[in-house]
Scaffold this motif. Structure first.
Motif, PDB file in Angstrom:
ATOM      1  N   THR A 130       0.839  -1.190   0.000  1.00  0.00           N
ATOM      2  CA  THR A 130       0.000   0.000   0.000  1.00  0.00           C
ATOM      3  C   THR A 130       0.877   1.243   0.000  1.00  0.00           C
ATOM      4  OG1 THR A 130      -1.817  -1.100   1.154  1.00  0.00           O
ATOM      5  CG2 THR A 130      -1.726   1.299   1.285  1.00  0.00           C
ATOM      6  N   VAL A 131       0.620   2.123  -0.982  1.00  0.00           N
ATOM      7  CA  VAL A 131       1.305   3.412  -1.069  1.00  0.00           C
ATOM      8  C   VAL A 131       0.219   4.470  -0.906  1.00  0.00           C
ATOM      9  CG1 VAL A 131       2.771   4.911  -2.467  1.00  0.00           C
ATOM     10  CG2 VAL A 131       3.036   2.421  -2.599  1.00  0.00           C
ATOM     11  N   ALA A 132       0.145   5.091   0.275  1.00  0.00           N
ATOM     12  CA  ALA A 132      -1.023   5.903   0.612  1.00  0.00           C
ATOM     13  C   ALA A 132      -0.636   7.204   1.297  1.00  0.00           C
ATOM     14  CB  ALA A 132      -1.957   5.120   1.530  1.00  0.00           C
ATOM     15  N   GLY A 133      -1.364   8.272   0.953  1.00  0.00           N
ATOM     16  CA  GLY A 133      -1.241   9.534   1.675  1.00  0.00           C
ATOM     17  C   GLY A 133       0.100  10.208   1.553  1.00  0.00           C
ATOM     18  N   ASN A 134       0.844   9.926   0.486  1.00  0.00           N
ATOM     19  CA  ASN A 134       2.124  10.587   0.258  1.00  0.00           C
ATOM     20  C   ASN A 134       1.922  11.813  -0.634  1.00  0.00           C
ATOM     21  OD1 ASN A 134       3.940   8.296   1.389  1.00  0.00           O
ATOM     22  ND2 ASN A 134       2.595   7.262  -0.061  1.00  0.00           N
ATOM     23  N   SER A 135       2.903  12.734  -0.652  1.00  0.00           N
ATOM     24  CA  SER A 135       2.739  13.948  -1.450  1.00  0.00           C
ATOM     25  C   SER A 135       4.073  14.444  -1.985  1.00  0.00           C
ATOM     26  CB  SER A 135       2.076  15.051  -0.622  1.00  0.00           C
ATOM     27  OG  SER A 135       2.893  15.432   0.461  1.00  0.00           O
TER      28      SER A 135
END
Length: 751
Positions: A348-353
């Motif tokens: 899971t690759v989540a909520g990065n910016s």
């Protein structure tokens, strides 16, 4: 991205061997090292003095209990002198003093380990007090640390390995290394420097360590490094170059991070958490990489969680969440693959910016494969802001297989996924859902997927509820901009675009949609064309074996829309239940709209579509100044308020062969041509087929030809149509045009 030909100098700063000398400073919590403690230390890193003479032959392992700094130093000296593995047990916390005597060895500075040794800390702390690093392990030597806490170690300026330097075999088990530093140019590994040996860090904690160059916690120069069940938190690098906030690999080595936590670390440039070299092999498995930051300002810098500098990086069964690339053009908030091989599996690759591109993942060339991966809630800024979930730069290859791309957001293009002009991009058996692209220009958008001139293949996938939300954003589901897009066995549902192409926008290029579903997609009002598919410019679109159902355009082409210079081909497809809401007489085309280009429809069904605007025309199809060819197709049950319940042509050329116009209707404004209506000097050639059961509110229930139009009808069954005037046929007076049915002229119709 930087041109590869200019990268040699910058790349050398990324992966060169950790250097020596020159001090820098930083506060404990700062990446900048602006105010590092200026403790002066003496390091035992010169050529070691000769150890005490060993007894001949192997001896039994000895266990020594120590409770003071001097006892510890003497115990290490004796262990070095005695062949075989020895064991030292700490009875209490120890402050490691600077030692005594001349030269090096365990009695002065750090503890040089020259023979196999196990140190059991029993949870006690070895506080180095800035004297030096704690341990220096020489080649062909094994050091095991168990339940030992090491704090406040500081290698001499310019040296690497703040707490431990090892050229041999190092095992750290159940231990904590904290607040240790390396200072000065080229210094790396705030806690541990594995200098070409083997290092195992197991069930341990590496916390708040600092390095000037790279590897805030761990620097590996080649060799093999295994980190298992370990937490790395709050470690950081400086800015020269500033890579690998927690772990950094230099050169041809192997690193495995297994079942661990990498959180709250920071890098001055790249890899806030982890960094892999061009020659390195790096595995991350069952690990959480969260809340890390990379500050690099260039477009090929970033990788808030992980950075791969051309090597082989595998991430499996892991979570990469809440990481940031914060530099002005930083990319890859979660992961940046810079020309290497990245294999993401069941992760899971989540909520990065990231400010520039690749909120979740940035690929700069190389090969990037996502298998059973979730890309969720990642975002880019606005500079330019492409690829909220994943972005490809340059001539790379990306595979997104059996994955989920959900609720990502891009400041401009490709809310979910973005492909470059030189890229090859495959999306297979993947759900692309609820992503947003906020670009305001007509060539921005692609809420789900954006293809910027490369080769894009989408197969066996779901593209659902995505949006191009900018002022003139296009392609709610997919935007093919000047490239080649092949879509097969894929469903586009509930996508929205402000300008055009609720499901798919094609700007020139070549777009093929086969055996797919375009359902319940929509455009906004600016201008609002092509609820299902919209073509801009001199492109080619093919829709084959596809269902185009329930789509809505606020102006023209509820289902499909072709440009003035476009070539649009529809074969073996069903276009049903679509709506165009445009109010003008040349707007509508509930099912299909041809705006001056060439539209060909073969072997299809155009059924139950509506033009609903006040003077909307062409409930099924509207040909506006273009060339329309329809063959072996049923046009039935369509409706328009003004004219052409089945088909409207505004001037242009229409060829109908084997077409059945059945049960189409017009409203009352004015309500002409229930089956077919010609406006102006259009040319119509109609051969074979039937015109039955159509109804017009005013004139020409079946066929209506303008006073300047040319309509030739041959071998067509015309019957059971209804209208107050001219139930089957209507020829507008004065009849300056041509209207022939089976060779017989149709005279002007009189009230």
């Amino acid at each position: 991205m930087t041109d590869p030909s200019t990268r040699s100098s910058s790349r050398s700063t990324r992966s060169r061997r950790p250097g020596i000398r020159l001090a820098i400073g930083a506060t404990a919590g700062s990446l900048a090292f602006a105010a590092l403690s200026g403790v002066t230390t003496t390091s035992a890193t010169a050529a070691p003095s000769a150890p005490a003479e060993r007894t001949s032959g192997p001896s039994a392992a000895a266990t020594t209990q120590v409770g003071t700094s001097l006892q510890l130093r003497r115990a290490v000296r004796k262990a070095n002198a005695r062949a075989g593995q020895d064991r030292i047990v700490l009875r209490r916390d120890i402050d490691l003093g600077p030692g005594q005597g001349q030269g090096n060895g365990p009695m002065r500075g750090d503890l040089d380990i020259t023979d196999d040794l196990v140190i059991v800390g029993n949870g006690n702390t070895l506080n180095v007090r800035g004297v030096d690093r704690a341990f220096d392990v020489r080649p062909d030597t094994r050091l095991v640390l168990q339940r030992l806490n090491i704090s406040n170690a500081a290698a001499a300026s310019g040296e690497s390995g703040g707490a431990i330097r090892s050229q041999g075999q190092l095992v750290v088990r159940g231990s904590t290394i904290s607040r240790s530093v390396v200072r000065g140019e080229g210094s790396s590994g705030g806690a541990i420097f594995n200098d070409g040996g083997t290092a195992q860090i197991i069930n341990s904690r590496l916390v708040d360590n600092r390095a000037a160059r790279a590897g805030g916690a761990v620097e590996a120069l080649g060799g093999t490094t295994v980190i298992r069940g370990t937490t790395m938190r709050g470690n950081a690098t400086g800015f020269a170059p500033g890579n690998g906030g927690a772990v950094h690999l230099t050169g041809e080595g192997e690193v495995r991070v297994l079942g661990s936590t990498v959180t709250g670390n920071g890098a001055g440039a790249e890899g806030g958490g982890l960094w892999n070299s061009a020659e390195g092999t790096f595995l991350v498995d069952r690990t959480t990489v969260t809340g890390n930051t990379a500050q690099g300002a260039a477009a090929d810098q970033g990788g808030g969680g992980i950075f791969n500098d051309g090597g082989s990086l595998t991430v499996t069964r892991s979570t990469v969440e809440g990481n940031e690339a914060t530099g002005a053009a930083g990319s890859g908030g979660g992961i940046l693959n810079d020309g290497g091989e990245l294999d993401l599996r069941t992760t899971t690759v989540a909520g990065n910016s990231a400010p520039r591109a690749g909120g979740g993942v940035e690929a700069d060339g190389g090969t990037t494969a996502l298998r059973s991966v979730t890309l969720e809630g990642n975002a880019t800024g606005d500079a330019p802001g492409n690829g909220g979930g994943l972005h490809l730069t340059g001539a790379g290859t990306v595979l997104v297989l059996g994955s989920t791309v959900v609720a990502n957001e891009a400041g401009s293009e490709g809310g979910g996924l973005w492909n470059s002009a030189d890229g090859e991009f495959l999306v297979s058996n993947t759900e692309v859902r609820g992503n947003f692209a906020r670009g305001a220009a007509a060539d921005n958008g692609g809420g789900g997927i954006f293809n910027d001139g490369g080769d894009l293949t989408v197969q066996g996938s779901q593209v659902v509820n995505n949006a191009a939300s900018g002022a003139a954003g296009s392609g709610g589901g997919l935007f093919n901009n000047l490239g080649n897009a092949e879509v097969t066995d894929t469903a586009f549902r509930g996508n929205v675009a402000t300008r055009a192409g609720g499901a798919v926008e094609a700007n020139v290029g070549s777009t093929t949609i086969r055996d797919s579903v375009l359902d319940q997609n929509a455009t906004g009002p600016n201008p609002g064309n092509g609820g299902g598919v919209h073509l801009t410019g001199a492109g080619e679109v093919t829709v084959a074996g596809t269902q185009v159902t329930g789509n809505t355009a606020s102006a023209e082409g509820g289902g499909l829309w072709n440009s003035a210079t476009g070539t649009f081909t529809v074969t073996d497809s069903t276009i049903t239940g679509n709506t165009a809401e445009g109010a003008a007489a040349d707007q509508g085309g509930g099912g299909l709209y041809n705006d001056g280009g060439t539209l060909t429809v073969t072997g299809s069904t155009v059924d139950g579509n509506r033009a609903t605007g006040a003077a909307g025309s062409g409930g099924g199809l509207l040909n506006n100044l273009g060339t329309l060819v329809v063959t072996d197709t049923v046009v039935s049950g369509n409706d328009a308020p003004r004219a052409g319940g089945g088909i409207e042509t505004n001037v242009g050329t229409v060829t109908l062969t084997g077409v059945d116009l059945t049960d189409n209707t017009t409203g009352a404004n004015p309500g002409n041509g229930g089956g077919f209506h010609t406006t102006g000097a259009g040319v119509v050639l109609y051969t074979g087929g039937s015109v039955t059961g159509n109804d017009a509110a005013a004139q020409g229930g079946g066929l209506w030809n303008s006073s300047t139009g040319s309509m030739t009808v041959t071998g067509v069954t015309i019957e059971d149509n209804t209208a107050p005037i001219g139930a089957d046929l209507y020829h507008q007076p004065p009849a300056n045009g041509l209207f022939l049915v089976d060779g017989q002229p149709v005279p002007p119709t009189t009230p």
